[in-house]
Design an enzyme around this catalytic site. Structure first.
Site, PDB file in Angstrom:
ATOM      1  N   CYS A 158      10.170  -0.995   4.442  1.00 19.39           N
ATOM      2  CA  CYS A 158       8.704  -0.438   4.465  1.00 19.39           C
ATOM      3  C   CYS A 158       8.518   1.204   4.675  1.00 19.39           C
ATOM      4  CB  CYS A 158       8.127  -0.888   5.709  1.00 19.39           C
ATOM      5  SG  CYS A 158       7.932  -2.693   5.721  1.00 19.39           S
ATOM      6  N   HIS A 207       2.609   3.659   7.554  1.00 15.34           N
ATOM      7  CA  HIS A 207       2.732   2.368   6.784  1.00 15.34           C
ATOM      8  C   HIS A 207       1.535   1.472   7.393  1.00 15.34           C
ATOM      9  CE1 HIS A 207       4.343  -1.397   5.469  1.00 15.34           C
ATOM     10  NE2 HIS A 207       4.983  -1.670   6.801  1.00 15.34           N
ATOM     11  N   ASN A 215       0.145  -6.033   4.419  1.00 10.69           N
ATOM     12  CA  ASN A 215       1.545  -5.142   4.523  1.00 10.69           C
ATOM     13  C   ASN A 215       2.146  -5.424   3.283  1.00 10.69           C
ATOM     14  OD1 ASN A 215       3.969  -4.117   4.853  1.00 10.69           O
ATOM     15  ND2 ASN A 215       4.216  -5.156   6.957  1.00 10.69           N
TER      16      ASN A 215
HETATM   17  O1  UT7 Z   1       6.640  -3.713   7.632  1.00 14.63           O
HETATM   18  C1  UT7 Z   1       7.410  -3.622   8.804  1.00 14.63           C
HETATM   19  C2  UT7 Z   1       6.752  -3.273  10.089  1.00 14.63           C
HETATM   20  N1  UT7 Z   1       6.330  -4.885  10.605  1.00 14.63           N
HETATM   21  C3  UT7 Z   1       5.470  -4.759  11.465  1.00 14.63           C
HETATM   22  O2  UT7 Z   1       4.950  -3.704  11.869  1.00 14.63           O
HETATM   23  C4  UT7 Z   1       5.149  -6.036  12.282  1.00 14.63           C
HETATM   24  C5  UT7 Z   1       4.988  -5.724  13.900  1.00 14.63           C
HETATM   25  N2  UT7 Z   1       4.629  -6.812  14.606  1.00 14.63           N
HETATM   26  C6  UT7 Z   1       3.289  -7.233  14.503  1.00 14.63           C
HETATM   27  O3  UT7 Z   1       2.573  -6.852  13.874  1.00 14.63           O
HETATM   28  C7  UT7 Z   1       3.044  -8.237  15.419  1.00 14.63           C
HETATM   29  O4  UT7 Z   1       3.826  -8.590  16.463  1.00 14.63           O
HETATM   30  C8  UT7 Z   1       2.838  -9.748  14.951  1.00 14.63           C
HETATM   31  C9  UT7 Z   1       1.279  -9.802  14.231  1.00 14.63           C
HETATM   32  C10 UT7 Z   1       3.535 -10.124  13.831  1.00 14.63           C
HETATM   33  C11 UT7 Z   1       2.586 -10.794  15.991  1.00 14.63           C
HETATM   34  O5  UT7 Z   1       1.600 -10.279  16.674  1.00 14.63           O
HETATM   35  P1  UT7 Z   1       1.904 -10.981  18.314  1.00 14.63           P
HETATM   36  O6  UT7 Z   1       0.445 -10.226  19.077  1.00 14.63           O
HETATM   37  O7  UT7 Z   1       2.933  -9.895  18.727  1.00 14.63           O
HETATM   38  O8  UT7 Z   1       1.636 -12.099  18.469  1.00 14.63           O
HETATM   39  P2  UT7 Z   1       2.755 -13.277  18.992  1.00 14.63           P
HETATM   40  O9  UT7 Z   1       4.108 -13.157  18.003  1.00 14.63           O
HETATM   41  O10 UT7 Z   1       3.058 -12.696  20.534  1.00 14.63           O
HETATM   42  O11 UT7 Z   1       2.211 -14.773  18.911  1.00 14.63           O
HETATM   43  C12 UT7 Z   1       1.378 -14.915  19.811  1.00 14.63           C
HETATM   44  C13 UT7 Z   1       0.844 -16.310  19.661  1.00 14.63           C
HETATM   45  C14 UT7 Z   1       2.102 -17.162  19.689  1.00 14.63           C
HETATM   46  O12 UT7 Z   1       1.627 -18.496  20.203  1.00 14.63           O
HETATM   47  P3  UT7 Z   1       2.110 -19.092  21.522  1.00 14.63           P
HETATM   48  O13 UT7 Z   1       3.439 -18.767  21.733  1.00 14.63           O
HETATM   49  O14 UT7 Z   1       1.452 -17.800  22.623  1.00 14.63           O
HETATM   50  O15 UT7 Z   1       1.270 -20.337  21.847  1.00 14.63           O
HETATM   51  C15 UT7 Z   1       2.403 -17.735  18.108  1.00 14.63           C
HETATM   52  O16 UT7 Z   1       3.065 -18.922  17.954  1.00 14.63           O
HETATM   53  O17 UT7 Z   1       0.325 -16.525  18.389  1.00 14.63           O
HETATM   54  C16 UT7 Z   1       0.935 -17.482  17.380  1.00 14.63           C
HETATM   55  N3  UT7 Z   1       1.024 -17.340  15.973  1.00 14.63           N
HETATM   56  C17 UT7 Z   1      -0.081 -17.741  15.316  1.00 14.63           C
HETATM   57  N4  UT7 Z   1      -1.152 -18.401  15.491  1.00 14.63           N
HETATM   58  C18 UT7 Z   1      -1.970 -18.353  14.352  1.00 14.63           C
HETATM   59  C19 UT7 Z   1       2.009 -16.546  15.358  1.00 14.63           C
HETATM   60  N5  UT7 Z   1       1.395 -16.436  14.317  1.00 14.63           N
HETATM   61  C20 UT7 Z   1       0.248 -17.119  14.012  1.00 14.63           C
HETATM   62  C21 UT7 Z   1      -0.699 -17.372  13.053  1.00 14.63           C
HETATM   63  N6  UT7 Z   1      -1.611 -18.114  13.136  1.00 14.63           N
HETATM   64  N7  UT7 Z   1      -0.491 -16.867  11.671  1.00 14.63           N
END
Ligand code: UT7
Length: 325
Positions: free
Chosen positions: A119, A252, A282
């Site tokens: 990225c 990005h 993204n």
């Molecule tokens: O291009 C390279 C750069 N990449 C990035 O910049 C990505 C950086 N990271 C992020 O943008 C975020 O970490 C994410 C968007 C990927 C995830 O957001 P988050 O606030 O860190 O969520 P999380 O991983 O802590 O997940 C929270 C909850 C989890 O459930 P529990 O364990 O709290 O019950 C996940 O299982 O959300 C759940 N979850 C979803 N629910 C519905 C994860 N993905 C999904 C989904 N739909 N697609």
């Protein structure tokens, strides 16, 4: 007389198939993978992304973006003497997407190669092109970010497959006696390979390992916010400018929360932030030139504006380029 490089044209291209969060949630739900428009919007700011047809490659998308950039710059493809494509989803193992794209533009002879910095690829590629122009090795370059990330997504993993999209963006970079590219700052730290990678490879005619994207989203998130501020400040210092000189911040486009967090750390009002992640998702190396072209064509970015471009992603890689447009 000093020799510099300037962006003289921008272009982009999105494959026609637009997939909203609701469309994706319905498709994933049919195979038992649960997600929702609300979760995706709340956590990422993404509303829709574009997916390329299965027979469309990064060089197809990139060639169309390049044609649009050439038209905006008012130059013919035959005048180009350097092509750099930033991509992590090249058409083939080799040759480079840049060579394939060169042929699609109907030209031959000029240098053409890919840059692989995930990225951060576009800011890496722009810095390489700027350097080659400054040394006199090139005079008119096409710098392109092009991706078909849909090919490497695991559609059973809701934590990643809702985040990415396909597309391409391009700029024409030309030698100039006044600076356009003011400064850049590039970094990598390979100890973080595992937090964002596609671990598989091809060996002996077989796919070895997992060829789909893996990401520890929270680890990437934490690293990204810190390094984006550092890279912007280092680039400003090299150029002898301050954050107040930035007219537009084009980070990005991965997650609106990271982008807004970076703007706040630089004490920039949010209306100076260019946002296309809502409509593109993204698109990895394509996200910055796609956002740049959208903002130029909408009339937001005008000639003479100062732009801070910032990339961050797999590697771990990060970097920034400050531009007088
Ligand atoms: O291009 C390279 C750069 N990449 C990035 O910049 C990505 C950086 N990271 C992020 O943008 C975020 O970490 C994410 C968007 C990927 C995830 O957001 P988050 O606030 O860190 O969520 P999380 O991983 O802590 O997940 C929270 C909850 C989890 O459930 P529990 O364990 O709290 O019950 C996940 O299982 O959300 C759940 N979850 C979803 N629910 C519905 C994860 N993905 C999904 C989904 N739909 N697609």
């Amino acid at each position: 007389m000093n020799r510099y490089s300037r962006i003289t044209g921008t272009g982009s291209y999105l494959p026609p198939r637009r997939v909203t969060n609701a469309d994706l949630a319905a498709e994933l739900g049919a195979s038992g993978v649960e997600t929702s428009d609300q979760w995706i919007v709340d956590r990422t700011g993404i509303h829709a992304r574009h997916f390329a047809a299965t027979d469309v490659t990064s060089s197809d998308l990139g060639a169309q973006a390049a044609r649009n950039a050439l038209e905006a710059a008012g130059i013919a493809a035959g005048e180009i003497d350097l092509i750099i494509v930033a991509t992590s989803t090249p058409d083939m193992v080799f040759p480079s997407a840049a060579c394939i794209l060169q042929n699609k533009l109907g030209i031959a002879g000029c240098a053409a190669f890919d840059v692989q910095a995930v990225c951060s690829g576009f800011v890496y590629a722009l810095t390489v092109a700027d350097s080659l122009i400054k040394t006199g090795a090139a005079s008119k370059a096409l710098v392109i970010g092009a991706e078909v990330f849909s090919r490497i997504l695991d559609f059973t993993d809701r934590t990643t497959c809702v985040l990415f999209g396909d597309g391409a963006g391009a700029v024409v970079l030309e030698a100039s006696d006044t600076p356009g590219i003011l400064a850049s700052d590039l970094h990598a730290d390979g100890k973080h390979v595992g937090i964002l990678c596609v671990p598989g490879t091809v060996s002996g005619g077989k796919v070895m390992g997992d060829p789909l994207l893996k990401m520890d989203g929270q680890a990437v998130f934490k690293l990204a916010v810190g390094v984006l501020e550092d890279a912007a400040r280092a680039t400003l210092a090299k150029a002898g400018r301050t954050a107040e000189d930035i007219d537009w911040l084009i980070p990005h486009q991965a997650n609106i929360r990271i982008m807004q967090g970076t703007a706040k750390k630089l004490k920039l009002p949010l209306d100076k932030l260019i946002v296309t992640v809502d409509q593109h998702g993204n698109t990895s190396a394509a996200s910055i030139p796609l956002a740049l072209d959208a903002a130029v064509r909408s009339g937001k970015i005008k000639k003479g504006d100062t732009l801070m471009l910032e990339g961050v992603g797999g590697g771990f890689t990060w970097g920034a380029v400050l531009v007088d447009f």
